[in-house]
Design an enzyme around this catalytic site. Structure first.
Site, short mmCIF file in Angstrom:
data_model
loop_
_atom_site.label_atom_id
_atom_site.label_comp_id
_atom_site.label_asym_id
_atom_site.label_seq_id
_atom_site.Cartn_x
_atom_site.Cartn_y
_atom_site.Cartn_z
N ARG A 14 3.70 -9.77 6.33
CA ARG A 14 5.06 -9.41 6.74
C ARG A 14 5.16 -8.67 8.06
NH1 ARG A 14 7.62 -7.48 1.06
NH2 ARG A 14 7.06 -9.36 -0.05
N PRO A 30 0.82 -1.20 0.00
CA PRO A 30 0.00 0.00 0.00
C PRO A 30 0.86 1.25 0.00
CG PRO A 30 -0.59 -1.49 1.79
CD PRO A 30 0.69 -1.96 1.23
N GLU A 31 0.64 2.10 -0.95
CA GLU A 31 1.23 3.43 -0.92
C GLU A 31 0.12 4.41 -0.62
OE1 GLU A 31 4.42 4.80 -2.88
OE2 GLU A 31 5.14 2.93 -3.73
N HIS A 77 -2.45 -14.99 8.97
CA HIS A 77 -2.04 -13.58 8.98
C HIS A 77 -3.17 -12.60 9.28
CE1 HIS A 77 1.64 -15.19 7.47
NE2 HIS A 77 1.15 -15.46 6.29
N ARG A 98 21.04 20.09 -0.85
CA ARG A 98 20.90 18.67 -0.54
C ARG A 98 21.62 17.88 -1.63
NH1 ARG A 98 16.90 17.60 3.41
NH2 ARG A 98 17.56 15.44 3.17
#
Length: 267
Positions: free
Chosen positions: A110, A2-3, A91, A152
């Site tokens: 995970r 998921p983003e 899970h 940066r």
DNA sequence: AGAATTACCTGAGCGC
DNA sequence: TGCGCTCAGGTAATTC
């Protein structure tokens, strides 16, 4: 994986189902996630109603009035709404049971996800306090990005994946946004021109919004979940051809993350 | 302060 | 068939 778009789609899907609903119970099967899931949830939540569901970066925030249920889906987590009688599978670490006979089930092979509870302002929570501007709001702009990139020297892709610079941009959308912006991911961030920052900020917002709009990135049916059925321009196409010029795409590693780009189209 | 590296975790895919 | 290896990757913590 998921983003931000998947988290936002999850939020929008859950809002109409859960706002106004009260928790009646919590079933905790596996507490060992990235942070331990507090066992006290079972005492805290029953009787509380969900007032709203908010999002900060990839974190979901369930506003319970006297405190917040904080959920992060990690790499492989997802939330499903099911009938409360649905037996758990592998899970399925945690269930929240609601007063209408539904349950919200947290599944995460995970175990990179987070489910926790806090009181007080989200601005003060250590996991949320240092998150940068939301890319879908006006607080994130080309002007901001120009300032943030000055002096940066790290690779640009690593900078835009840094959650303290901008919230919720993960590997997939970092790759995609840089391709669409025509900027190489390994450019030193500080070398970007003002104009490039304007383009990149717009493109980051656009790729995220398009993915949310498709709504298909997180398709949840009865008991199947599929992330990312759509096609990406570069992500996952390390040995493929550039959709712009037809040349072979380049694959490198930046910060130990797979990075794909076009040597011709990205400067 | 900024940059680089590591830890956490399991399943998929691969070579042998 | 199965073992061992690598990879996937968000983010906090650690180190330089």
């Amino acid at each position: 994986m998921p983003e931000l778009p998947e988290v936002e789609v999850t939020r929008r899907r859950l809002m109409p189902e859960l706002v106004g609903r009260s928790f009646t119970g919590v079933v905790l099967r596996v507490a060992k996630l990235r942070l331990p899931v507090p066992a006290e949830l079972a005492e805290i939540l029953p009787g509380l109603a969900v007032r709203s569901i908010e999002r900060r970066g990839k974190y979901l925030l369930f506003d319970c009035g006297c405190g917040w249920l904080l959920v992060h889906l990690g790499m492989t987590g997802f939330l499903r709404l099911l009938r409360s009688s649905t037996p758990p599978g592998k899970h399925d670490h945690l269930d929240f049971i609601f007063d209408n006979g539904q349950l919200l089930r947290f599944h995460d092979p995970r175990k990179f996800g987070i489910v926790t509870w806090f009181t007080g302002s989200p601005h003060d929570h250590p996991l949320l306090a240092d998150i940068g501007p939301e890319p879908l709001t006006d607080s994130f702009s080309g002007e901001y990005l120009f300032t943030a990139t000055r002096k940066r020297n790290c690779a640009l892709k690593q900078l835009i994946m840094n959650s303290s610079v901008v919230a919720g941009v993960g590997n997939i959308y970092a790759n995609e946004a840089l391709f669409r912006a025509g900027i190489r991911p390994d450019r030193a961030a500080g070398t970007l021109t003002h104009q490039e920052c304007m383009v990149l900020a717009g493109v980051i917002r656009a790729v995220l919004e398009e993915s949310i709009g498709e709504g298909s990135t997180c398709r949840v049916a009865e008991d199947t979940v599929a992330y990312y059925p759509q096609n990406f321009s570069v992500y996952g196409r390390g040995s493929g051809e550039c959709s712009g010029c037809g040349n072979r795409l380049e694959e490198i590693r930046l910060g130990n993350r797979s990075t794909v780009f076009c040597l011709t189209c990205q400067k």
